[in-house]
Scaffold this motif. Structure first.
Motif, PDB file in Angstrom:
ATOM      1  N   LEU A 179       8.004   2.145  -8.501  1.00 17.02           N
ATOM      2  CA  LEU A 179       8.666   3.068  -7.579  1.00 17.02           C
ATOM      3  C   LEU A 179      10.135   2.732  -7.384  1.00 17.02           C
ATOM      4  CD1 LEU A 179       5.866   3.472  -4.871  1.00 17.02           C
ATOM      5  CD2 LEU A 179       6.365   4.937  -6.819  1.00 17.02           C
ATOM      6  N   TRP A 180      10.581   1.594  -7.885  1.00 21.15           N
ATOM      7  CA  TRP A 180      11.998   1.251  -7.788  1.00 21.15           C
ATOM      8  C   TRP A 180      12.820   2.184  -8.674  1.00 21.15           C
ATOM      9  CZ3 TRP A 180      12.812  -4.779  -8.025  1.00 21.15           C
ATOM     10  CH2 TRP A 180      12.271  -5.355  -6.865  1.00 21.15           C
ATOM     11  N   ASP A 219       6.458  -4.861   4.396  1.00 18.74           N
ATOM     12  CA  ASP A 219       6.690  -5.624   5.632  1.00 18.74           C
ATOM     13  C   ASP A 219       7.630  -4.910   6.591  1.00 18.74           C
ATOM     14  OD1 ASP A 219       9.035  -5.878   4.225  1.00 18.74           O
ATOM     15  OD2 ASP A 219       9.004  -8.064   4.095  1.00 18.74           O
ATOM     16  N   GLY A 220       8.042  -3.686   6.237  1.00 20.41           N
ATOM     17  CA  GLY A 220       8.874  -2.887   7.132  1.00 20.41           C
ATOM     18  C   GLY A 220      10.361  -3.102   6.974  1.00 20.41           C
ATOM     19  N   GLY A 247       7.096  -1.709  -3.399  1.00 20.89           N
ATOM     20  CA  GLY A 247       6.353  -2.948  -3.209  1.00 20.89           C
ATOM     21  C   GLY A 247       6.852  -4.042  -4.136  1.00 20.89           C
ATOM     22  N   ILE A 248       6.060  -5.091  -4.254  1.00 25.00           N
ATOM     23  CA  ILE A 248       6.410  -6.221  -5.108  1.00 25.00           C
ATOM     24  C   ILE A 248       5.432  -6.300  -6.274  1.00 25.00           C
ATOM     25  CG2 ILE A 248       6.823  -8.706  -5.207  1.00 25.00           C
ATOM     26  CD1 ILE A 248       8.722  -7.126  -3.364  1.00 25.00           C
ATOM     27  N   ARG A 254      -1.199  -6.301  -6.658  1.00 28.57           N
ATOM     28  CA  ARG A 254      -2.279  -7.145  -6.142  1.00 28.57           C
ATOM     29  C   ARG A 254      -2.030  -7.625  -4.720  1.00 28.57           C
ATOM     30  NH1 ARG A 254      -6.182  -8.433  -9.573  1.00 28.57           N
ATOM     31  NH2 ARG A 254      -5.845  -8.242 -11.818  1.00 28.57           N
ATOM     32  N   ILE A 255      -0.772  -7.686  -4.300  1.00 27.50           N
ATOM     33  CA  ILE A 255      -0.494  -8.149  -2.939  1.00 27.50           C
ATOM     34  C   ILE A 255       0.126  -7.051  -2.085  1.00 27.50           C
ATOM     35  CG2 ILE A 255      -0.256 -10.558  -3.637  1.00 27.50           C
ATOM     36  CD1 ILE A 255       2.756 -10.229  -3.542  1.00 27.50           C
ATOM     37  N   CYS A 256       0.256  -5.838  -2.639  1.00 22.70           N
ATOM     38  CA  CYS A 256       0.822  -4.731  -1.872  1.00 22.70           C
ATOM     39  C   CYS A 256      -0.266  -4.108  -1.006  1.00 22.70           C
ATOM     40  CB  CYS A 256       1.406  -3.681  -2.825  1.00 22.70           C
ATOM     41  SG  CYS A 256       2.165  -2.282  -1.962  1.00 22.70           S
TER      42      CYS A 256
END
Length: 466
Positions: free
Chosen positions: A349-350, A371-372, A428-429, A432-434
């Motif tokens: 999405l970047w 994380d906002g 996101g990053i 798996r952790i999003c």
């Protein structure tokens, strides 16, 4: 809203050790009791305003250093590592990871190193021929990853090398530009420079003392390569001392890092810290104006902006990333809270991925991470032609960004409504952790969430994230 409490026990312990002070001596200089200092160093108490002022007055501390450092990087790295399927359902709460990163950073790094060794072993076993062909069963980190982590945890700022480059660049006065300074430095060592028609960018023969630079390369690349060779010859003792400090695990990692430090010197000499920071602030970080002013490429300028973290005179904390057409990250650094995935590609999405579709154009994006935290991102392709017909083109795109609170200092934020929540795209990053539940680009489910699968329904995803 309650004021944010600052816990910086690790930083306090590091500072006390740096000055060779006992806890009692350190407490006396800060004007607090010994038990109070002990509690702060163990993160049982937040650092008070009185202590912050004392740190600035007694030790000349840039107080922003207390709230920055390795913690955010360590938390990001730990989360991604624990998202590895090998850990299954043992993801600790985020609060625990933050405590580990702030209270026991050495243990956190050891855990990261252990996982890296595990991955290396797994990859070696997956290639049976390679595994059987090696007599040495010891597992070491990839030299490339080891060097990248070295720069990553140095905040991509190497003070001694940066200041040496700035001193070298100060010779560019009285009509002499940095290219002339580099040529003079090489000539003083009996080195002849030749512009040669060749595919390699640079070739140095120590026997004949001839340095060849590709005449096909862009002028900015030619200057950079001259400065890089100057660093390898003139700054060898400084670079070797820095390498000794880093204690790399292999000769390969040390050799890669040496090139990295020479590259760092070249960039810092081309764009000396104080002069570059002053102009960057003056032109509101306009990459094209900076490129023209310092005779550097857009990528060189963007990368340099991500290194401007000199204690006491910091620039805007930027993140910088370069990706190839497959989305693989080939360069990464972040002085912001945003940290890149250590494994795999960047979030699709970047806007950096869309830069390939619009050559030589800057793309702007307002984005928000799970994380906002909100960012303003700038992306552009930086594809590099081969210099002749039929030569392969190296295709890359770069992204440069910072938290949106710095938007007024960026020319690229003009006309963007940074007050409108709907203007920020969710990024996101790593999948798996999003924690986003409805991302249409999700490739794998988040490991921290339970899934619901209904065979009678199909939405954007074949499952629902609870």
């Amino acid at each position: 809203m309650a004021p944010h409490k600052l816990y910086a026990g690790t930083k306090l312990r590091e500072m006390r050790a740096r000055f060779g002070l006992t806890q009692r001596e350190f407490a006396a200089k800060l004007g607090v009791s010994l038990p109070y200092l002990n509690q702060m160093e163990n993160n049982n108490r937040p650092v008070s305003t009185t202590v912050i002022l004392a740190l600035a007055q007694e030790f000349g501390l840039d107080v922003t250093e207390l709230s920055t450092g390795d913690s955010a990087r360590l938390v990001s790295d730990l989360r991604e590592i624990l998202a590895d399927p090998v850990f299954a359902d043992v993801m600790p709460p985020l609060a625990d990871l933050r405590l580990a990163a702030s209270n026991a950073p050495a243990l956190a790094r050891a855990f990261i190193e252990l996982h890296r060794s595990y991955r290396q072993t797994h990859e070696r076993l997956a290639s049976l021929d390679e595994a059987l062909g090696r007599g040495d069963s010891r597992v070491q980190a990839s030299p490339w990853d080891e060097v990248r982590d070295f720069f990553h945890y140095c905040d991509n700022y190497i003070d001694a090398v940066d200041r040496a480059a700035e001193s070298f660049a100060s010779q560019a006065t009285g009509g002499r530009d940095i290219r002339a300074v580099a040529l003079a430095a090489l000539a003083s060592r009996g080195i002849r420079v030749e512009m040669t028609e060749m595919e390699q960018l640079r070739r140095y023969d120590a026997q004949t003392r001839v340095l060849q630079i590709s005449s096909r390369a862009a002028p900015q690349t030619q200057i950079f390569q001259l400065l890089l060779q100057t660093a390898l010859l003139q700054q060898d003792k400084l670079i070797e001392a820095t390498l000794d400090f880093a204690r790399f695990q292999s000769d390969e990692a040390r050799a890669i890092a040496k090139i990295g430090l020479a590259n760092y010197f070249a960039g810092a000499a081309l764009m000396p810290y104080n002069a570059f920071l002053e102009v960057a602030q003056e032109v509101r970080h306009d990459l094209e104006l900076l490129s023209a002013r310092f005779d550097a490429s857009i990528e060189q300028v963007a990368h340099r902006l991500s290194t401007m973290q000199r204690p006491g005179n910091k620039g805007i904390p930027f993140f910088f990333v370069r990706v190839d057409q497959a989305g693989t990250i080939t360069k990464r650094h972040s002085a912001t809270r945003l940290q890149f995935a250590r494994f795999g590609g960047a979030c699709p999405l970047w806007n950096v991925h869309r830069a390939f579709e619009t050559p030589r154009q800057f793309l702007r994006q307002l984005a928000e991470t799970p994380d906002g935290v909100r960012y303003i991102n700038l992306a552009r392709d930086v594809s590099k032609p081969g210099g002749s017909f039929g030569a392969p083109v190296r295709r890359f795109a770069i992204a440069l960004g910072c938290e949106v609170r710095h938007a007024d200092k960026l020319v690229y934020a003009d006309s963007l409504d940074v007050t409108k929540a709907s203007a920020f795209e969710p990024i996101g990053i790593s999948c798996r952790i999003c924690e986003r539940k409805t991302c249409h680009q999700r490739s794998v489910p988040p490991l921290e969430r339970q899934l619901s699968i209904n065979t009678d329904q199909r939405g954007v995803l074949p499952y629902e994230v609870n």
